[in-house]
Design a protein around this motif. Structure first.
Motif, PDB file in Angstrom:
ATOM      1  N   ARG A 209     -88.634   1.943  10.314  1.00  7.90           N
ATOM      2  CA  ARG A 209     -88.636   0.734  11.152  1.00  7.90           C
ATOM      3  C   ARG A 209     -87.612   0.937  12.255  1.00  7.90           C
ATOM      4  O   ARG A 209     -86.420   0.973  12.003  1.00  7.90           O
TER       5      ARG A 209
ATOM      6  N   GLY B 220    -108.533   1.070  11.851  1.00  3.58           N
ATOM      7  CA  GLY B 220    -108.833  -0.280  12.273  1.00  3.58           C
ATOM      8  C   GLY B 220    -107.561  -1.092  12.372  1.00  3.58           C
ATOM      9  O   GLY B 220    -106.454  -0.603  12.107  1.00  3.58           O
ATOM     10  N   GLN B 221    -107.724  -2.367  12.737  1.00  3.59           N
ATOM     11  CA  GLN B 221    -106.579  -3.222  12.995  1.00  3.59           C
ATOM     12  C   GLN B 221    -105.916  -3.719  11.719  1.00  3.59           C
ATOM     13  O   GLN B 221    -104.796  -4.225  11.746  1.00  3.59           O
TER      14      GLN B 221
ATOM     15  N   ARG C  28     -94.545  -1.226   2.408  1.00  6.52           N
ATOM     16  CA  ARG C  28     -94.949  -0.467   3.607  1.00  6.52           C
ATOM     17  C   ARG C  28     -95.606   0.875   3.291  1.00  6.52           C
ATOM     18  O   ARG C  28     -96.137   1.515   4.178  1.00  6.52           O
TER      19      ARG C  28
ATOM     20  N   TYR D  68     -97.648   8.453  13.603  1.00  2.00           N
ATOM     21  CA  TYR D  68     -98.343   7.239  13.976  1.00  2.00           C
ATOM     22  C   TYR D  68     -97.311   6.137  14.211  1.00  2.00           C
ATOM     23  O   TYR D  68     -96.236   6.138  13.606  1.00  2.00           O
TER      24      TYR D  68
ATOM     25  N   GLY E   6     -92.239   5.434   6.022  1.00  2.00           N
ATOM     26  CA  GLY E   6     -92.153   4.629   7.231  1.00  2.00           C
ATOM     27  C   GLY E   6     -90.725   4.494   7.730  1.00  2.00           C
ATOM     28  O   GLY E   6     -89.766   4.495   6.955  1.00  2.00           O
TER      29      GLY E   6
ATOM     30  N   PHE F 131    -106.367  -1.038   5.457  1.00  2.00           N
ATOM     31  CA  PHE F 131    -106.806  -0.366   6.683  1.00  2.00           C
ATOM     32  C   PHE F 131    -108.008   0.517   6.386  1.00  2.00           C
ATOM     33  O   PHE F 131    -108.007   1.295   5.428  1.00  2.00           O
TER      34      PHE F 131
ATOM     35  N   LEU G  56     -93.046   0.306  13.801  1.00  2.00           N
ATOM     36  CA  LEU G  56     -92.979   0.959  12.494  1.00  2.00           C
ATOM     37  C   LEU G  56     -93.656   2.320  12.638  1.00  2.00           C
ATOM     38  O   LEU G  56     -94.817   2.392  13.051  1.00  2.00           O
TER      39      LEU G  56
ATOM     40  N   PHE H  64     -94.848   6.108  11.127  1.00  2.00           N
ATOM     41  CA  PHE H  64     -95.226   6.862   9.940  1.00  2.00           C
ATOM     42  C   PHE H  64     -95.488   8.310  10.287  1.00  2.00           C
ATOM     43  O   PHE H  64     -96.154   8.624  11.281  1.00  2.00           O
TER      44      PHE H  64
ATOM     45  N   GLN I  99     -97.252   1.826  14.052  1.00  2.00           N
ATOM     46  CA  GLN I  99     -97.993   0.658  13.593  1.00  2.00           C
ATOM     47  C   GLN I  99     -97.454  -0.583  14.262  1.00  2.00           C
ATOM     48  O   GLN I  99     -96.259  -0.877  14.168  1.00  2.00           O
TER      49      GLN I  99
ATOM     50  N   GLN J 185    -102.196   7.096  16.647  1.00  2.62           N
ATOM     51  CA  GLN J 185    -101.590   8.414  16.574  1.00  2.62           C
ATOM     52  C   GLN J 185    -100.788   8.720  17.835  1.00  2.62           C
ATOM     53  O   GLN J 185    -101.256   8.529  18.954  1.00  2.62           O
TER      54      GLN J 185
ATOM     55  N   GLY K  82    -101.707  -6.227  14.757  1.00  5.15           N
ATOM     56  CA  GLY K  82    -102.981  -6.417  15.434  1.00  5.15           C
ATOM     57  C   GLY K  82    -103.585  -5.155  16.019  1.00  5.15           C
ATOM     58  O   GLY K  82    -104.720  -5.181  16.514  1.00  5.15           O
ATOM     59  N   LEU K  83    -102.843  -4.049  15.957  1.00  6.25           N
ATOM     60  CA  LEU K  83    -103.335  -2.801  16.550  1.00  6.25           C
ATOM     61  C   LEU K  83    -103.572  -1.717  15.511  1.00  6.25           C
ATOM     62  O   LEU K  83    -104.059  -0.635  15.845  1.00  6.25           O
ATOM     63  N   GLY K  84    -103.195  -1.948  14.295  1.00  8.51           N
ATOM     64  CA  GLY K  84    -103.331  -0.914  13.276  1.00  8.51           C
ATOM     65  C   GLY K  84    -102.358   0.223  13.522  1.00  8.51           C
ATOM     66  O   GLY K  84    -101.287   0.029  14.110  1.00  8.51           O
ATOM     67  N   LEU K  85    -102.729   1.412  13.080  1.00  9.82           N
ATOM     68  CA  LEU K  85    -101.915   2.596  13.302  1.00  9.82           C
ATOM     69  C   LEU K  85    -102.544   3.420  14.409  1.00  9.82           C
ATOM     70  O   LEU K  85    -103.759   3.660  14.401  1.00  9.82           O
TER      71      LEU K  85
END
Lengths: 117, 112
Positions: free
Chosen positions: B108, A108-109, A43, B35, B106, A91, B88, B90, B37, B45, B40-43
């Motif tokens: 969780r 991005g995703q 991670r 951020y 990170g 990323f 998750l 960060f 996470q 803010q 499918g959406l990334g990170l």
């Protein structure tokens, strides 16, 4: 508002081969930074490479290089001689240089890269 | 060793029970951010801070609070967690304009 798009959710590559991960972005700004981060199963977010928009020369870090096309707003990552340890999620990220937006990284995703032995 | 430290790494909590995720950096960085996470959406803010006592909303601030009383610390507070905040998280810091961000390990978080 700026956006970053990674259109490949998953990619795979054979060990020792080369793979290219795609990233496109949208912005009206002329100066900015672009980054590729690697996220292995641990991670941890690890910086792979960064590119300043005002530099025409593509950034390179050992086996990692980018193809930065400013006019096309494209920022792809090429991994040469792929190794098993390259398997991770990657990323693409954008950072503005303007003071009102510079505190934000826009991601991005993500693309999950599988490396096959 | 230069680092960003988040605690805890894992947290399971119940809906409505206030919690705080701590973040500390030892690099004297001005900028700090949180951020989340999601697949499918990334990170995305949540909040960021450009200096002590200066904070601003990111893209998904609803349900979160932050404070920056000291340069090194930037805690994330969930006053009344809900299941849609399962994610998750960060924390990140950076020294200035254009610099790359350094991330914590990170956290969780699961809200049941």
């Amino acid at each position: 508002a700026q956006t970053v798009t990674q259109s490949q959710p998953e990619m795979s590559v054979q060990e020792a081969e080369t793979v290219t991960l795609s990233c496109t972005y949208d912005t009206s700004e002329s100066d900015y930074y672009l980054f590729w981060y690697k996220q292995p199963p641990s991670r941890q977010m690890i910086l792979v490479i960064r590119q300043e928009a005002y530099k025409q020369q593509n950034a390179t870090e050992n086996r990692f290089s980018v193809n930065f096309q400013k006019a096309a707003k494209s920022f792809s990552l090429k991994i040469s001689d792929s190794q098993l340890g390259d398997a991770a999620m990657y990323f693409c990220a954008y950072r503005s240089l303007f003071s009102s937006n510079t505190g934000k990284l826009i991601f991005g995703q993500g693309t999950t890269l599988q490396v096959k032995p | 060793e230069a680092q960003v430290t988040q605690n805890p790494r894992y947290l399971i909590t119940v809906t409505g029970k206030k919690l705080t995720v701590t973040c500390s950096q030892n690099m004297n960085h001005e900028y700090m951010s949180w951020y989340r996470q999601d697949p499918g959406l990334g990170l995305r803010q949540i909040y960021y801070s450009m200096n002590v006592e200066v904070t601003d909303k990111g893209d998904v601030p609803e349900g979160y609070k932050v404070s920056r009383k000291e340069k090194r610390n930037f805690p994330l507070i969930l006053e009344s967690p809900s299941p849609n905040q399962t994610s998750l998280y960060f924390c990140a810091s950076s020294p200035g304009t254009g610099s790359e961000a350094f991330f914590g390990q990170g956290t969780r978080l699961t809200v049941v």
